[in-house]
Design an enzyme around this catalytic site. Structure first.
Site, PDB file in Angstrom:
ATOM      1  N   GLU A 272       9.440   1.631   9.149  1.00  0.00           N
ATOM      2  CA  GLU A 272       9.332   0.896  10.423  1.00  0.00           C
ATOM      3  C   GLU A 272       9.470  -0.613  10.191  1.00  0.00           C
ATOM      4  O   GLU A 272       8.605  -1.408  10.572  1.00  0.00           O
ATOM      5  CB  GLU A 272       8.019   1.247  11.145  1.00  0.00           C
TER       6      GLU A 272
ATOM      7  N   GLU B  70       8.991  10.849  11.051  1.00  0.00           N
ATOM      8  CA  GLU B  70       7.696  10.902  11.735  1.00  0.00           C
ATOM      9  C   GLU B  70       7.937  11.445  13.131  1.00  0.00           C
ATOM     10  O   GLU B  70       8.684  10.856  13.914  1.00  0.00           O
ATOM     11  CB  GLU B  70       7.040   9.512  11.820  1.00  0.00           C
TER      12      GLU B  70
HETATM   13  O1  AHR Z   1       1.800   8.094  11.557  1.00  0.00           O
HETATM   14  C1  AHR Z   1       1.052   6.968  11.904  1.00  0.00           C
HETATM   15  C2  AHR Z   1       1.872   5.697  11.925  1.00  0.00           C
HETATM   16  O2  AHR Z   1       2.835   5.782  12.921  1.00  0.00           O
HETATM   17  C3  AHR Z   1       2.675   5.403  10.689  1.00  0.00           C
HETATM   18  O3  AHR Z   1       1.928   4.785   9.701  1.00  0.00           O
HETATM   19  C4  AHR Z   1       3.731   4.477  11.199  1.00  0.00           C
HETATM   20  O4  AHR Z   1       4.919   4.565  10.456  1.00  0.00           O
HETATM   21  C5  AHR Z   1       3.914   4.908  12.644  1.00  0.00           C
HETATM   22  O5  AHR Z   1       3.887   3.847  13.506  1.00  0.00           O
END
Ligand code: AHR
Length: 508
Positions: free
Chosen positions: A175, A309
């Site tokens: 991110e 994710e």
């Molecule tokens: O999964 C939780 C968080 O969500 C992670 O650390 C981040 O990459 C995303 O914003």
């Protein structure tokens, strides 16, 4: 009663559904690593080298293919050197993203690699771009994967592991548009190229480098990254080989777009249920949208798309640390998972990996622990029931008619979703009925091969709020299902409201 009718050509092979679409993610966040996996050698909880046995066995049972670690946002403030060597000598740090707690680094590189060995899963290491250096990342790769008499391999041997490991997957930051450095796409594209260059392939360990891609539907970020590799010149195979091989994106499902009120995991009403499903279906357009951009620069799909994710993100359970992201998991979460997998399968040509967030005790977890006890979530059961799709051949469902839709204030969405794959003389059909109140029927005309209905399983519950607890661990669990039958060349499946089912077929 709603319905969907479709045609499937079992003799026409679509793309292979990579087993890595069933991947997982474990961050130093709340009780995921500590308590969820790591209890330490002296714990009263049964463990192997400090890693709890019950959680490992549960994940092995769903054929966990890979595990992404150490973050997430944590990855961009993690300095790996602090997590190797004698545990009592490891420096601590503050985990500024997640609860502002002090991390003692007792779970580090060796512990993670041991965990992967116990799981039989391939490691996916996320390197630090946000606050790290190119040299630090290059050293980590050398430490993990190089043999012989090199500085980092000597250090690894001093720490008790003479042989190098194999590490197939390597993330270049996380991110980077947000917690990983607040960069523009242009800034990150340059850094990704620089960092990836020094992530070397040592001793035959071939790294699949994954650049930190966009948030949700930020197609401009994807375009900038794709442009940055398409202008390097030279044969396409070499270009991708020298830099990164895939880019990732993240997409979470909430019941609202208001981050302060994402909704309760269990205490939701019909309105929030519908909002959730509208948001869950967005994954379809997002995957296709990024794929379209990538197709323009890379029509042969040599660059992979990774969703590293995904999953539901609700308000934390009342009374728990807001920074620990601990949430319950209901039948609604299971339906969101079933739907995501159908989308992932349908896009398997470009989408090569997906990692649900997160494996234990955080967000849409497979497993929730409470001291020595462990509960399997409804989402876990979807992974288990869908395991037969891993590395199978996808057969697209051509929908010929469907009247299964929900219309409401939050928008309209299809309430039936299905996917079909085959492998080694059998096929697996997955079916998700998102209809909150009503049953549904799916009719699939299965052509091209003869087949017989085999074992069928149903994951259903009286309400979508149903969930498993230590007191009632089997409230939502798969059961044998008699709702599937053959009528001529058609597979007919009758599904209860808000349910998920799988049907195995024996192919002639
Ligand atoms: O999964 C939780 C968080 O969500 C992670 O650390 C981040 O990459 C995303 O914003």
């Amino acid at each position: 009663m709603t319905s969907l009718n479709g045609v499937v050509d079992l003799d026409v092979a679509g793309p292979t559904i990579s087993r890595h679409l069933y991947g997982h993610f474990a961050e130093h966040l709340g009780r995921c690593i500590y308590e969820g996996f790591w209890v330490g050698e002296d714990s009263g909880i049964q463990n192997s080298a400090g890693i709890r046995d019950d959680v490992v066995q549960a994940l092995k049972d769903i054929s966990i293919p890979n595990l992404r670690w150490p973050g997430g946002c944590f990855a961009d403030e993690y300095h790996w050197m602090n997590g190797v060597g004698p545990r009592e000598e490891r420096p601590s740090m503050v985990n500024t993203h997640w609860g502002d707690v002090v991390e003692d680094n007792s779970f580090g590189t060796h512990e993670f690699m041991r965990l992967c060995e116990l799981l039989g899963a391939q490691p996916y290491v996320s390197g630090n771009v946000g606050s790290g250096t190119v040299a630090e990342m290059a050293d980590w790769v050398e430490y993990l994967t190089r043999s012989g008499d090199a500085p980092m391999s000597r250090l690894r041997a001093e720490h008790g592991h003479a042989e190098p490991w194999k590490v197939p997957f390597w993330g270049i930051g996380n991110e980077s548009w947000g917690c990983g450095g607040n960069m523009t796409a242009e800034q990150y594209a340059q850094l990704a190229s620089q960092f990836a260059t020094y992530c070397r392939n040592h001793d035959g360990n071939e790294l699949y480098r994954i650049a930190a891609g966009p948030n949700r539907d930020d197609y401009a970020w994807t375009e900038t990254l794709m442009k940055s590799i398409s202008t390097l010149g030279g044969p396409v195979e070499e270009r991708h080989h020298q830099r990164w091989q895939a880019l990732s994106f993240h997409y979470y499902t909430h019941a609202s777009d208001d981050w302060k009120h994402k909704g309760s995991a269990t205490g939701f009403d019909a309105d929030e249920y519908h909002a959730t499903m509208v948001n869950a279906w967005r994954i379809d357009e997002i995957v296709r949208g990024h794929s379209r951009v990538m197709d323009a620069y890379d029509p042969d799909a040599t660059v992979g798309l990774v969703c590293d994710e995904w999953g539901t993100w609700w308000d934390v359970e009342p009374g728990t640390n807001p920074g620990f992201l601990f949430q319950q998991n209901t039948m609604r979460d299971a339906l969101v998972a079933g739907l995501h997998f159908d989308v992932f399968h349908a896009n398997a040509r470009r989408l090569v990996m997906a990692n649900i967030a997160q494996t234990v005790n955080v967000l849409q977890a497979m497993v929730l622990t409470d001291g020595a006890q462990m509960v399997l979530t409804p989402t876990y059961h979807v992974f288990a029931m869908n395991a037969g799709h891993q590395d199978a051949t996808h057969h697209p469902v051509q929908v010929t008619s469907a009247d299964a839709r929900s219309e409401g204030d939050h928008g309209s969405y299809p309430t039936l979703s299905t996917s079909v794959s085959s492998r080694d003389g059998s096929a697996l059909v997955s079916l998700t009925n998102l209809d909150l109140d009503g049953p549904a029927t799916v009719r699939l005309d299965l052509r091209g091969r003869d087949w017989q209905v085999g074992a069928a399983r149903l994951l259903a519950a009286p309400t979508p709020q149903a969930h498993n607890t230590v007191e009632d661990p089997g409230a939502v669990a798969p059961a044998a299902f008699d709702g599937a039958r053959r009528e001529g060349s058609t597979l007919v499946v009758d599904l209860p409201a808000h349910s998920f089912a799988t049907v195995e077929l024996t192919l002639a």
